[in-house]
Design a protein around this motif. Structure first.
Motif, mmCIF file in Angstrom:
data_model
loop_
_atom_site.group_PDB
_atom_site.id
_atom_site.type_symbol
_atom_site.label_atom_id
_atom_site.label_comp_id
_atom_site.label_asym_id
_atom_site.label_seq_id
_atom_site.Cartn_x
_atom_site.Cartn_y
_atom_site.Cartn_z
ATOM 1 N N MET A 74 -12.352 88.904 -10.787
ATOM 2 C CA MET A 74 -11.387 88.899 -11.870
ATOM 3 C C MET A 74 -10.106 88.220 -11.403
ATOM 4 O O MET A 74 -9.776 88.249 -10.231
ATOM 5 N N GLY A 75 -9.396 87.680 -12.353
ATOM 6 C CA GLY A 75 -8.186 86.943 -12.032
ATOM 7 C C GLY A 75 -6.960 87.813 -11.883
ATOM 8 O O GLY A 75 -7.021 89.028 -11.839
ATOM 9 N N LYS A 76 -5.838 87.154 -11.823
ATOM 10 C CA LYS A 76 -4.548 87.817 -11.676
ATOM 11 C C LYS A 76 -4.023 88.196 -13.044
ATOM 12 O O LYS A 76 -4.416 87.637 -14.040
ATOM 13 N N PHE A 77 -3.103 89.153 -13.081
ATOM 14 C CA PHE A 77 -2.499 89.512 -14.353
ATOM 15 C C PHE A 77 -0.980 89.414 -14.271
ATOM 16 O O PHE A 77 -0.418 89.191 -13.209
ATOM 17 N N SER A 78 -0.335 89.579 -15.405
ATOM 18 C CA SER A 78 1.086 89.261 -15.570
ATOM 19 C C SER A 78 2.027 90.207 -14.824
ATOM 20 O O SER A 78 1.675 91.327 -14.473
ATOM 21 N N ASP A 79 3.259 89.710 -14.644
ATOM 22 C CA ASP A 79 4.316 90.530 -14.044
ATOM 23 C C ASP A 79 4.640 91.727 -14.931
ATOM 24 O O ASP A 79 4.985 92.787 -14.430
ATOM 25 N N GLU A 80 4.521 91.548 -16.254
ATOM 26 C CA GLU A 80 4.764 92.659 -17.184
ATOM 27 C C GLU A 80 3.783 93.795 -16.912
ATOM 28 O O GLU A 80 4.157 94.966 -16.909
ATOM 29 N N ALA A 81 2.509 93.444 -16.699
ATOM 30 C CA ALA A 81 1.488 94.456 -16.415
ATOM 31 C C ALA A 81 1.803 95.172 -15.104
ATOM 32 O O ALA A 81 1.746 96.404 -15.031
ATOM 33 N N ILE A 82 2.145 94.401 -14.082
ATOM 34 C CA ILE A 82 2.468 94.991 -12.779
ATOM 35 C C ILE A 82 3.655 95.943 -12.918
ATOM 36 O O ILE A 82 3.639 97.058 -12.384
ATOM 37 N N TYR A 83 4.663 95.532 -13.679
ATOM 38 C CA TYR A 83 5.871 96.326 -13.863
ATOM 39 C C TYR A 83 5.584 97.653 -14.579
ATOM 40 O O TYR A 83 5.973 98.717 -14.102
ATOM 41 N N ILE A 84 4.865 97.602 -15.696
ATOM 42 C CA ILE A 84 4.625 98.822 -16.476
ATOM 43 C C ILE A 84 3.689 99.774 -15.726
ATOM 44 O O ILE A 84 3.881 100.989 -15.730
ATOM 45 N N ILE A 85 2.690 99.225 -15.059
ATOM 46 C CA ILE A 85 1.773 100.076 -14.285
ATOM 47 C C ILE A 85 2.524 100.722 -13.119
ATOM 48 O O ILE A 85 2.363 101.916 -12.855
ATOM 49 N N SER A 86 3.373 99.965 -12.453
ATOM 50 C CA SER A 86 4.175 100.510 -11.345
ATOM 51 C C SER A 86 5.101 101.616 -11.824
ATOM 52 O O SER A 86 5.268 102.634 -11.135
ATOM 53 N N ASN A 87 5.703 101.432 -13.004
ATOM 54 C CA ASN A 87 6.573 102.476 -13.562
ATOM 55 C C ASN A 87 5.790 103.755 -13.829
ATOM 56 O O ASN A 87 6.256 104.853 -13.525
ATOM 57 N N PHE A 88 4.608 103.614 -14.412
ATOM 58 C CA PHE A 88 3.759 104.764 -14.695
ATOM 59 C C PHE A 88 3.391 105.492 -13.398
ATOM 60 O O PHE A 88 3.565 106.705 -13.278
ATOM 61 N N ILE A 89 2.911 104.736 -12.412
ATOM 62 C CA ILE A 89 2.494 105.322 -11.139
ATOM 63 C C ILE A 89 3.674 106.007 -10.450
ATOM 64 O O ILE A 89 3.563 107.126 -9.963
ATOM 65 N N SER A 90 4.799 105.355 -10.430
ATOM 66 C CA SER A 90 5.997 105.907 -9.793
ATOM 67 C C SER A 90 6.436 107.190 -10.486
ATOM 68 O O SER A 90 6.764 108.186 -9.835
ATOM 69 N N ASP A 91 6.429 107.176 -11.810
ATOM 70 C CA ASP A 91 6.868 108.336 -12.586
ATOM 71 C C ASP A 91 5.950 109.541 -12.373
ATOM 72 O O ASP A 91 6.423 110.644 -12.095
ATOM 73 N N ILE A 92 4.639 109.338 -12.488
ATOM 74 C CA ILE A 92 3.750 110.494 -12.328
ATOM 75 C C ILE A 92 3.693 110.951 -10.870
ATOM 76 O O ILE A 92 3.508 112.137 -10.613
ATOM 77 N N SER A 93 3.857 110.029 -9.934
ATOM 78 C CA SER A 93 3.852 110.411 -8.508
ATOM 79 C C SER A 93 5.031 111.306 -8.179
ATOM 80 O O SER A 93 4.911 112.235 -7.378
ATOM 81 N N SER A 94 6.179 111.017 -8.788
ATOM 82 C CA SER A 94 7.381 111.792 -8.476
ATOM 83 C C SER A 94 7.447 113.109 -9.234
ATOM 84 O O SER A 94 8.075 114.051 -8.775
ATOM 85 N N LYS A 95 6.779 113.204 -10.384
ATOM 86 C CA LYS A 95 6.894 114.404 -11.218
ATOM 87 C C LYS A 95 5.720 115.364 -11.096
ATOM 88 O O LYS A 95 5.809 116.506 -11.523
ATOM 89 N N GLU A 96 4.612 114.902 -10.543
ATOM 90 C CA GLU A 96 3.429 115.745 -10.465
ATOM 91 C C GLU A 96 2.895 115.769 -9.042
ATOM 92 O O GLU A 96 3.037 114.801 -8.310
ATOM 93 N N ASP A 97 2.290 116.884 -8.706
ATOM 94 C CA ASP A 97 1.708 117.030 -7.373
ATOM 95 C C ASP A 97 0.257 116.558 -7.432
ATOM 96 O O ASP A 97 -0.662 117.354 -7.575
ATOM 97 N N LEU A 98 0.081 115.239 -7.358
ATOM 98 C CA LEU A 98 -1.255 114.658 -7.453
ATOM 99 C C LEU A 98 -1.748 114.220 -6.086
ATOM 100 O O LEU A 98 -0.968 113.795 -5.236
ATOM 101 N N ASN A 99 -3.043 114.308 -5.916
ATOM 102 C CA ASN A 99 -3.692 113.856 -4.695
ATOM 103 C C ASN A 99 -3.485 112.338 -4.572
ATOM 104 O O ASN A 99 -3.589 111.616 -5.558
ATOM 105 N N PRO A 100 -3.193 111.838 -3.367
ATOM 106 C CA PRO A 100 -3.033 110.382 -3.190
ATOM 107 C C PRO A 100 -4.241 109.582 -3.682
ATOM 108 O O PRO A 100 -4.096 108.479 -4.193
ATOM 109 N N LYS A 101 -5.440 110.154 -3.571
ATOM 110 C CA LYS A 101 -6.646 109.476 -4.056
ATOM 111 C C LYS A 101 -6.590 109.321 -5.576
ATOM 112 O O LYS A 101 -6.973 108.282 -6.116
ATOM 113 N N THR A 102 -6.077 110.326 -6.267
ATOM 114 C CA THR A 102 -5.945 110.265 -7.724
ATOM 115 C C THR A 102 -4.974 109.166 -8.116
ATOM 116 O O THR A 102 -5.248 108.369 -9.022
#
Length: 159
Positions: A1-29
C-alpha cells in the motif's frame, strides 16, 4: 500500500496521543489502534479513491457507505479473518466516537456498521497416533492419577 496524507497522519496522531494520555491502555492496544487506522487511511486515500483525485482522510470526508466498502474489502478482497476485521471496525468506531466527543464531526458514520459474525468451529478430535503418544507420555512421565484422569477424559469425550 502507498503513503497517505499529512492530514491523516495528524488526525491519527492526535487520536493516539489523546487516548494514550487519558486511558490506561496496553501498549499493544495502542500499537494496534495506530496500525488499524493507518491501514484504513491508506485504503481510503489510495485504494478507495473513487474520483481521479485521491481522497483526503479527514473525519468529515468519511461516510457510512465508505466504511461498508472498507469492511467488504477486508472480507472479500484481502480475505482477513473475522477477528481481524472486527478489531479494525472496533478501532474505527472508537476513533469516530473520539471525533464526536472532540466536535470534529456532527454525525458518527460508524454507528450503523455491524461486526462480522465469528466462525465457530468445533474442536478437532485427536488422531489415534496423537492419542497413543499422549498415553505413552503419561505412562512414562506421569503418575497413576494422571493416567486415570487421562483415561476418563478420553473415554467420556471430554476435551
Amino acid at each position: 500500500m502507498g503513503k497517505f496524507s499529512d492530514e491523516a497522519i495528524y488526525i491519527i496522531s492526535n487520536f493516539i496521543s489523546d487516548i494514550s494520555s487519558k486511558e490506561d491502555l496496553n501498549p499493544k492496544t495502542i500499537k494496534e489502534y495506530h496500525g488499524d487506522l493507518n491501514h484504513f487511511a491508506n485504503w481510503f486515500e489510495n485504494i478507495d479513491a473513487i474520483s481521479e483525485n485521491s481522497n483526503i482522510f479527514t473525519c468529515e470526508n468519511i461516510a457510512t457507505p465508505t466504511l461498508i466498502r472498507y469492511r467488504d474489502y477486508m472480507q472479500k478482497t484481502i480475505k482477513l479473518k473475522p477477528a481481524t476485521i472486527n478489531r479494525r471496525i472496533i478501532t474505527i468506531k472508537r476513533f469516530f466516537d473520539w471525533a464526536m466527543n472532540k466536535n470534529l464531526i456532527q454525525r458518527n458514520p460508524s454507528k450503523p456498521i455491524k461486526l462480522i459474525p465469528s466462525e465457530k468451529s468445533s474442536p478437532r478430535q485427536m488422531t489415534e497416533k496423537e492419542e497413543s503418544n499422549l498415553i505413552a507420555a503419561v505412562e512414562h512421565h506421569g503418575s497413576l492419577r494422571d493416567l486415570t484422569i487421562l483415561t476418563i477424559m478420553l473415554h467420556t469425550g471430554l476435551r
